[in-house]
Design an enzyme around this catalytic site. Structure first.
Site, PDB file in Angstrom:
ATOM      1  N   TYR A 147      -7.579  21.235  33.316  1.00  0.00           N
ATOM      2  CA  TYR A 147      -6.878  20.987  34.574  1.00  0.00           C
ATOM      3  C   TYR A 147      -7.854  20.638  35.694  1.00  0.00           C
ATOM      4  O   TYR A 147      -7.522  19.902  36.598  1.00  0.00           O
ATOM      5  CB  TYR A 147      -6.052  22.214  34.984  1.00  0.00           C
ATOM      6  CG  TYR A 147      -4.699  22.306  34.337  1.00  0.00           C
ATOM      7  CD1 TYR A 147      -4.579  22.353  32.960  1.00  0.00           C
ATOM      8  CD2 TYR A 147      -3.546  22.346  35.105  1.00  0.00           C
ATOM      9  CE1 TYR A 147      -3.335  22.445  32.360  1.00  0.00           C
ATOM     10  CE2 TYR A 147      -2.299  22.450  34.513  1.00  0.00           C
ATOM     11  CZ  TYR A 147      -2.192  22.496  33.148  1.00  0.00           C
ATOM     12  OH  TYR A 147      -0.962  22.589  32.564  1.00  0.00           O
ATOM     13  N   LYS A 198      -9.337  26.880  19.777  1.00  0.00           N
ATOM     14  CA  LYS A 198      -9.430  25.812  18.775  1.00  0.00           C
ATOM     15  C   LYS A 198     -10.907  25.734  18.391  1.00  0.00           C
ATOM     16  O   LYS A 198     -11.567  24.696  18.559  1.00  0.00           O
ATOM     17  CB  LYS A 198      -8.884  24.499  19.384  1.00  0.00           C
ATOM     18  CG  LYS A 198      -8.711  23.363  18.406  1.00  0.00           C
ATOM     19  CD  LYS A 198      -7.553  23.514  17.431  1.00  0.00           C
ATOM     20  CE  LYS A 198      -7.557  22.384  16.425  1.00  0.00           C
ATOM     21  NZ  LYS A 198      -6.575  22.582  15.319  1.00  0.00           N
ATOM     22  N   ASP A 230      -2.868  25.902  17.078  1.00  0.00           N
ATOM     23  CA  ASP A 230      -1.780  25.277  16.317  1.00  0.00           C
ATOM     24  C   ASP A 230      -1.051  26.320  15.473  1.00  0.00           C
ATOM     25  O   ASP A 230       0.180  26.348  15.397  1.00  0.00           O
ATOM     26  CB  ASP A 230      -2.295  24.103  15.461  1.00  0.00           C
ATOM     27  CG  ASP A 230      -3.538  24.432  14.647  1.00  0.00           C
ATOM     28  OD1 ASP A 230      -4.146  25.508  14.863  1.00  0.00           O
ATOM     29  OD2 ASP A 230      -3.917  23.617  13.780  1.00  0.00           O
ATOM     30  N   ASP A 254      -0.357  27.089  29.105  1.00  0.00           N
ATOM     31  CA  ASP A 254       0.758  26.340  29.679  1.00  0.00           C
ATOM     32  C   ASP A 254       1.773  26.033  28.579  1.00  0.00           C
ATOM     33  O   ASP A 254       2.972  26.267  28.723  1.00  0.00           O
ATOM     34  CB  ASP A 254       0.225  25.036  30.302  1.00  0.00           C
ATOM     35  CG  ASP A 254       1.331  24.170  30.865  1.00  0.00           C
ATOM     36  OD1 ASP A 254       2.243  24.726  31.510  1.00  0.00           O
ATOM     37  OD2 ASP A 254       1.297  22.940  30.657  1.00  0.00           O
ATOM     38  N   ASP A 258       5.633  28.147  27.615  1.00  0.00           N
ATOM     39  CA  ASP A 258       6.955  27.508  27.562  1.00  0.00           C
ATOM     40  C   ASP A 258       7.615  27.764  26.214  1.00  0.00           C
ATOM     41  O   ASP A 258       8.812  28.038  26.126  1.00  0.00           O
ATOM     42  CB  ASP A 258       6.845  25.981  27.756  1.00  0.00           C
ATOM     43  CG  ASP A 258       6.901  25.569  29.222  1.00  0.00           C
ATOM     44  OD1 ASP A 258       6.500  26.373  30.083  1.00  0.00           O
ATOM     45  OD2 ASP A 258       7.339  24.429  29.504  1.00  0.00           O
TER      46      ASP A 258
HETATM   47  C1  IPM Z   1       3.273  25.643  34.963  1.00  0.00           C
HETATM   48  C2  IPM Z   1       3.590  24.192  35.228  1.00  0.00           C
HETATM   49  C3  IPM Z   1       2.412  23.563  35.952  1.00  0.00           C
HETATM   50  C4  IPM Z   1       1.188  23.695  35.070  1.00  0.00           C
HETATM   51  C5  IPM Z   1       2.634  22.087  36.365  1.00  0.00           C
HETATM   52  C6  IPM Z   1       3.885  21.903  37.206  1.00  0.00           C
HETATM   53  C7  IPM Z   1       1.436  21.511  37.058  1.00  0.00           C
HETATM   54  O1  IPM Z   1       3.881  23.543  34.037  1.00  0.00           O
HETATM   55  O2  IPM Z   1       3.027  26.390  35.930  1.00  0.00           O
HETATM   56  O3  IPM Z   1       3.267  26.046  33.806  1.00  0.00           O
HETATM   57  O4  IPM Z   1       0.974  22.857  34.184  1.00  0.00           O
HETATM   58  O5  IPM Z   1       0.423  24.646  35.265  1.00  0.00           O
HETATM   59 MG    MG Z   2       4.032  24.814  32.366  1.00  0.00          MG
END
Ligand code: IPM
Ligand code: MG
Length: 372
Positions: A147, A198, A230, A254, A258
């Site tokens: 990032y 990884k 993975d 990240d 999710d």
């Molecule tokens: C999160 C989001 C952010 C990230 C985006 C919106 C930049 O996906 O907080 O997980 O990738 O960190």
């Molecule tokens: Mg995210």
């Protein structure tokens, strides 16, 4: 006991941000009296709302407000449809969200994923795979890796050919400090850390594994396991109960958070806390739902406010030292879920107890369920 006063910067942002933020503020107001606290909540624009109000995703006045507050309660930013109208460096994700993370040194992102039993219908895994429960804390490094690593650019290499470069960089101290966060968190839970990397391909992975192993030696009571990213993505689907704390670098965290959130029924259930250096009962922190702005349902009173409300609970816990109030919010959320209320993201037609509801009804129900 004298009343405790806290300053909160409430930055609702874009999309569903404002409507879920309203519900979180309602819940905070319900906390004040029974828990003898007073919240000075100042709202300020961020994201596209900031661009529209002051020409910048993070207006100077908003940043100043953050600096003078005890904590930031954040909604969400970004509207992909409007992205083409401004340069990528000025877009809300980079110019507001990543900037705040870096500016305040918020390197530790905690994302607790928990499947509430009544939401079993909303979990994409069958009952066998849900066995043992789903209760994972993703500890995501938040200010390093791809990032932020330099160089980061897109260059023209020849006629019509571009080359995009992102750089994954980690130093020993950056890995050490996030590893400590994970091991300490594990001590308060089931005492297991799975460190994700990884190491079979990336230099970063090799260093990550070495450093985490070394830090782990000073936490003899916590079991440490290493897993390739993975495989971790697959194991989450196959047997999520094996995970307690998942320690991840920025991008892996990240992605896996999710994925884990989907197991808990919806991204709309996942809160997060981003913390920097400092210790003790009151640490400056940034609290936001892990999901995005969901422009498709924005303004329709359909969004799930629970992630925003649980983020406020994390703020009470980590920045204000109000553990009892934080638990009261979490209990009130559980009560609302047990009552059958479901926003669309966690609604399942096959669940006879489920009652479809709105953002405002969910928020009001949770606020009303708060007890000291
Ligand atoms: C999160 C989001 C952010 C990230 C985006 C919106 C930049 O996906 O907080 O997980 O990738 O960190
Ligand atoms: Mg995210």
């Amino acid at each position: 006991m004298p009343i405790q006063t806290f300053k909160i910067a409430a930055l609702a942002g874009d999309g569903i941000g404002p409507e879920v933020m309203r519900q979180a503020i309602l819940v905070l107001r319900a906390i004040e009296k029974p828990f003898n606290a007073s919240f000075a909540i100042s709202e300020a624009p961020v994201g596209w709302a900031g661009i529209d109000a002051a020409g910048k995703a993070l207006p100077d006045s908003t940043l100043a407000l953050c600096k003078s507050s005890d904590a930031i309660l954040f909604g969400s930013v970004g509207l992909p449809d409007r992205d083409p109208t401004i340069p990528k460096e000025e877009r809300p994700e980079r110019a507001a969200l990543l900037r705040i993370r870096k500016e305040f040194g918020l390197y530790a992102n905690l994302r607790p994923v928990k499947l509430h039993a009544p939401l079993a219908h909303a979990c994409p895994l069958n009952a066998d795979r849900q066995a043992g429960g789903i209760d994972v804390l993703v500890v995501r490094e938040l200010t390093g890796g791809m990032y932020f690593g330099q160089p980061k650019k897109t260059e023209l290499v020849s006629e019509g050919v571009h080359r995009a470069i992102d750089t994954m960089v980690y130093t020993t101290p950056e890995i050490e400090r996030i590893a400590h966060v994970a091991f300490k968190a594990a001590r308060l839970r089931r005492k297991r850390v799975t460190s994700i990397d990884k190491a079979n391909v990336l230099e970063n992975g090799v260093l990550w594994r070495e450093v985490v192993t070394r830090v782990g030696k000073s936490y003899g009571d916590v079991a440490l396991e290493h897993m390739f990213v993975d495989n971790a993505a697959m194991q989450l689907m196959l047997r999520p109960s094996q995970f307690d704390v998942m320690l991840c670098e920025n991008m892996f965290g990240d992605i896996l958070s999710d994925e884990a959130a989907a197991l808990a029924g919806s991204l709309g259930m996942l809160p997060s806390a981003s913390l920097g250096a400092g210790s003790g009962e009151r640490v400056f922190g940034f609290y936001e739902p892990a999901g995005g702005t969901a422009p498709d349902i924005a303004g329709k009173n359909l969004a799930n406010p629970i992630a925003q409300i649980l983020s406020a609970a994390m703020m009470l816990r980590f920045s204000f030292g109000m553990e009892a109030a934080a638990s009261a919010v979490e209990k009130a959320v559980a009560t609302a879920i047990h009552s059958g209320l479901r926003t669309g993201d966690i609604y399942s037609a096959t669940d006879p107890a489920a009652k479809r509801t709105t953002t405002t009804e969910m928020g009001a129900t949770i606020a009303a369920a708060i007890t000291a």
